[in-house]
Design an enzyme around this catalytic site. Structure first.
Site, PDB file in Angstrom:
ATOM      1  N   ARG A  12      29.111  25.187  12.129  1.00  0.00           N
ATOM      2  CA  ARG A  12      29.496  25.786  10.847  1.00  0.00           C
ATOM      3  C   ARG A  12      28.342  26.620  10.264  1.00  0.00           C
ATOM      4  NH1 ARG A  12      27.904  26.456   5.691  1.00  0.00           N
ATOM      5  NH2 ARG A  12      27.143  24.314   5.646  1.00  0.00           N
ATOM      6  N   ASP A  13      27.288  25.982   9.828  1.00  0.00           N
ATOM      7  CA  ASP A  13      26.182  26.735   9.196  1.00  0.00           C
ATOM      8  C   ASP A  13      25.573  27.706  10.203  1.00  0.00           C
ATOM      9  OD1 ASP A  13      24.575  27.404   7.067  1.00  0.00           O
ATOM     10  OD2 ASP A  13      23.614  25.451   6.856  1.00  0.00           O
ATOM     11  N   HIS A 205      19.402  18.539   3.760  1.00  0.00           N
ATOM     12  CA  HIS A 205      19.854  19.705   4.537  1.00  0.00           C
ATOM     13  C   HIS A 205      18.797  20.790   4.330  1.00  0.00           C
ATOM     14  CE1 HIS A 205      23.201  22.580   5.806  1.00  0.00           C
ATOM     15  NE2 HIS A 205      22.354  23.418   5.234  1.00  0.00           N
ATOM     16  N   HIS A 207      16.389  24.177   5.521  1.00  0.00           N
ATOM     17  CA  HIS A 207      16.268  25.416   6.301  1.00  0.00           C
ATOM     18  C   HIS A 207      14.784  25.677   6.545  1.00  0.00           C
ATOM     19  CE1 HIS A 207      20.436  27.177   6.353  1.00  0.00           C
ATOM     20  NE2 HIS A 207      20.600  26.120   5.569  1.00  0.00           N
ATOM     21  N   CYS A 238      23.141  31.120   5.229  1.00  0.00           N
ATOM     22  CA  CYS A 238      24.313  31.382   4.391  1.00  0.00           C
ATOM     23  C   CYS A 238      24.458  32.883   4.155  1.00  0.00           C
ATOM     24  CB  CYS A 238      24.175  30.651   3.055  1.00  0.00           C
ATOM     25  SG  CYS A 238      25.518  31.055   1.920  1.00  0.00           S
ATOM     26  N   ASN A 247      18.560  27.068   9.979  1.00  0.00           N
ATOM     27  CA  ASN A 247      18.389  25.672   9.569  1.00  0.00           C
ATOM     28  C   ASN A 247      17.187  25.066  10.280  1.00  0.00           C
ATOM     29  OD1 ASN A 247      21.317  26.329   9.207  1.00  0.00           O
ATOM     30  ND2 ASN A 247      21.331  24.253   8.405  1.00  0.00           N
TER      31      ASN A 247
HETATM   32  N1  COA Z   1      41.139  28.922   2.769  1.00  0.00           N
HETATM   33  C1  COA Z   1      41.831  30.039   3.052  1.00  0.00           C
HETATM   34  N2  COA Z   1      42.287  30.895   2.118  1.00  0.00           N
HETATM   35  C2  COA Z   1      42.016  30.593   0.848  1.00  0.00           C
HETATM   36  C3  COA Z   1      41.307  29.446   0.484  1.00  0.00           C
HETATM   37  C4  COA Z   1      40.866  28.595   1.502  1.00  0.00           C
HETATM   38  N3  COA Z   1      40.153  27.478   1.244  1.00  0.00           N
HETATM   39  N4  COA Z   1      41.198  29.420  -0.860  1.00  0.00           N
HETATM   40  C5  COA Z   1      41.822  30.505  -1.319  1.00  0.00           C
HETATM   41  N5  COA Z   1      42.319  31.222  -0.304  1.00  0.00           N
HETATM   42  C6  COA Z   1      43.083  32.479  -0.347  1.00  0.00           C
HETATM   43  C7  COA Z   1      44.164  32.465  -1.391  1.00  0.00           C
HETATM   44  O1  COA Z   1      45.311  31.877  -0.884  1.00  0.00           O
HETATM   45  C8  COA Z   1      44.337  33.937  -1.634  1.00  0.00           C
HETATM   46  O2  COA Z   1      45.047  34.514  -0.570  1.00  0.00           O
HETATM   47  P1  COA Z   1      46.050  35.761  -0.797  1.00  0.00           P
HETATM   48  O3  COA Z   1      45.208  36.866  -1.326  1.00  0.00           O
HETATM   49  O4  COA Z   1      46.568  36.022   0.572  1.00  0.00           O
HETATM   50  O5  COA Z   1      47.045  35.261  -1.770  1.00  0.00           O
HETATM   51  C9  COA Z   1      42.917  34.473  -1.541  1.00  0.00           C
HETATM   52  O6  COA Z   1      42.204  33.536  -0.736  1.00  0.00           O
HETATM   53  C10 COA Z   1      42.252  34.593  -2.888  1.00  0.00           C
HETATM   54  O7  COA Z   1      42.364  33.366  -3.579  1.00  0.00           O
HETATM   55  P2  COA Z   1      41.426  32.987  -4.780  1.00  0.00           P
HETATM   56  O8  COA Z   1      41.719  31.618  -5.215  1.00  0.00           O
HETATM   57  O9  COA Z   1      41.504  34.092  -5.825  1.00  0.00           O
HETATM   58  O10 COA Z   1      40.043  32.972  -4.066  1.00  0.00           O
HETATM   59  P3  COA Z   1      38.779  33.888  -4.275  1.00  0.00           P
HETATM   60  O11 COA Z   1      39.014  35.257  -3.797  1.00  0.00           O
HETATM   61  O12 COA Z   1      38.278  33.671  -5.649  1.00  0.00           O
HETATM   62  O13 COA Z   1      37.795  33.178  -3.205  1.00  0.00           O
HETATM   63  C11 COA Z   1      37.090  31.225  -2.044  1.00  0.00           C
HETATM   64  C12 COA Z   1      37.402  31.847  -3.381  1.00  0.00           C
HETATM   65  C13 COA Z   1      36.461  29.874  -2.326  1.00  0.00           C
HETATM   66  C14 COA Z   1      38.349  31.039  -1.230  1.00  0.00           C
HETATM   67  C15 COA Z   1      36.115  32.145  -1.255  1.00  0.00           C
HETATM   68  O14 COA Z   1      35.087  32.582  -2.093  1.00  0.00           O
HETATM   69  C16 COA Z   1      35.504  31.445  -0.057  1.00  0.00           C
HETATM   70  O15 COA Z   1      36.202  31.179   0.906  1.00  0.00           O
HETATM   71  N6  COA Z   1      34.220  31.162  -0.074  1.00  0.00           N
HETATM   72  C17 COA Z   1      33.577  30.440   1.000  1.00  0.00           C
HETATM   73  C18 COA Z   1      32.163  30.796   1.063  1.00  0.00           C
HETATM   74  C19 COA Z   1      31.481  30.106   2.216  1.00  0.00           C
HETATM   75  O16 COA Z   1      32.033  29.703   3.208  1.00  0.00           O
HETATM   76  N7  COA Z   1      30.165  29.997   2.076  1.00  0.00           N
HETATM   77  C20 COA Z   1      29.327  29.429   3.063  1.00  0.00           C
HETATM   78  C21 COA Z   1      29.337  27.961   3.077  1.00  0.00           C
HETATM   79  S1  COA Z   1      28.531  27.249   1.695  1.00  0.00           S
HETATM   80 ZN    ZN Z   2      22.600  25.492   5.130  1.00  0.00          ZN
END
Ligand code: COA
Ligand code: ZN
Length: 307
Positions: A12-13, A205, A207, A238, A247
């Site tokens: 993942r990371d 955790h 890095h 990230c 990491n």
């Molecule tokens: N998995 C898949 N799709 C997701 C989701 C999830 N966990 N959460 C929301 N979505 C989808 C919604 O269904 C929506 O889809 P659509 O446009 O087809 O209707 C779209 O994403 C936007 O939804 P919204 O609630 O407005 O989300 P957002 O655009 O504000 O994004 C996150 C929020 C959390 C989903 C997004 O920022 C994210 O995935 N971040 C992860 C960051 C990450 O992995 N960082 C590294 C690890 S720490």
């Molecule tokens: Zn990390």
């Protein structure tokens, strides 16, 4: 013998930040080598928006295949919200991790929520996951420094770690997301964290961005921490935290532990195999601080490398 519990977060990371797309098959290949090396806990993937992190778009396919092949393996999945939890549950997840950052801006950049909403959502997600019988981890990210807001106030770290503990997280993961921490600070924060949660539920955790990963891990060990995240070959970072590099490398941590009389259950030889595989997949050299020496030592004899 005193034992150290390592969660290898490379699937993942490690992979979330790679520019070359890694196939599900190759992710399984990496996990296969980690398992062969003796790793019993991994962070396998994340159920996040595939638009935000395309590398994790195959989470729903990967997780069931891992569970079918290695039923004993602890395979955690990061979920940023309830939708992520729903997807993880549908894929048969038995363990999830929520991700709360300790600053307003980092939460916004990472999951598009402010701090109070992120806290709320993390608590709701933990509660729901617990009601489903899942094991839970809760990250408190940017626990030392935020790439946007600078040093993280210790009181804020304690407040959020305490909230995650109260919300029932089985493991609270104190994350130095950008590798900004230094040993004295790790020592001080761990001493304070002991007052808000039991040490056996705390994981570090780290890095290695500034070369202080192992020094920080050592301080953790001395303080009694026995749970560490690490990533084979030092893969990681990230995409939403500028300046975040790899990491702490699993092989460096295992080598230090072995040399210090702590068991990990993980074989250095096997980790070298995993690094070699990841290098072939990503087409570039990898490895933490010790891997060059480990490789030389291994080349010089047929017996497995041990420190
Ligand atoms: N998995 C898949 N799709 C997701 C989701 C999830 N966990 N959460 C929301 N979505 C989808 C919604 O269904 C929506 O889809 P659509 O446009 O087809 O209707 C779209 O994403 C936007 O939804 P919204 O609630 O407005 O989300 P957002 O655009 O504000 O994004 C996150 C929020 C959390 C989903 C997004 O920022 C994210 O995935 N971040 C992860 C960051 C990450 O992995 N960082 C590294 C690890 S720490
Ligand atoms: Zn990390």
């Amino acid at each position: 013998m005193d034992t150290l519990h390592i969660t290898d977060v490379s699937p993942r990371d490690g992979l979330q930040n790679q520019s070359a797309m890694v196939s599900t098959q190759d992710k399984l290949g990496l996990v296969e080598r980690l398992v062969a090396a003796g790793v019993r806990s991994i962070e396998a993937t994340s159920f996040v928006s595939p638009r935000a992190v395309p590398q994790m778009a195959d989470a729903g396919e990967l997780l069931p295949r891992l569970a079918a092949r290695w039923p004993q393996l602890r395979a955690s999945a990061l979920v940023p919200n309830l939708k992520g939890l729903e997807r993880a549950q549908a894929a048969g997840a038995r363990e999830i991790a929520v991700v709360l950052s300790a600053t307003e801006t980092m939460n916004r950049k990472n999951i598009n929520m402010g701090l109070s909403e992120a806290l709320d959502i993390s608590e709701q997600t933990l509660e729901r996951a617990r009601s489903l019988g899942l094991r839970t981890r809760a990250y408190v990210a940017v626990a030392f420094e935020c790439p946007f807001e600078g040093p993280t106030p210790q009181a804020e770290l304690l407040r959020l770690a305490g909230r995650m503990h109260e919300a029932g997280a089985d493991e609270i993961v104190i994350a130095d997301t950008t590798g900004a921490a230094a040993p004295a600070q790790v020592r001080d924060r761990l001493a304070a964290l002991r007052d808000v949660l039991p040490l056996h539920q705390l994981a570090l955790h780290l890095h290695d961005t500034r070369g202080l990963g192992l020094a920080n891990a050592w301080v953790g060990l001395e303080a009694g921490v026995r749970r560490f995240d690490a990533s084979v070959g030092g893969l990681g970072g990230c995409p939403f935290a500028p300046g975040a590099a790899g990491n702490l490398a699993t092989e460096d941590l295992v080598l230090m532990a072995e040399r210090s009389g702590l068991a990990t259950g993980v074989a250095l030889d096997g980790l070298l195999e995993a690094i070699g595989f990841a290098e072939a997949v990503l087409g570039r050299p990898l490895g933490g601080r010790s891997s060059a020496w480990l490789r030389r030592a291994r080349g010089g004899r047929t017996a497995p490398v041990s420190a």
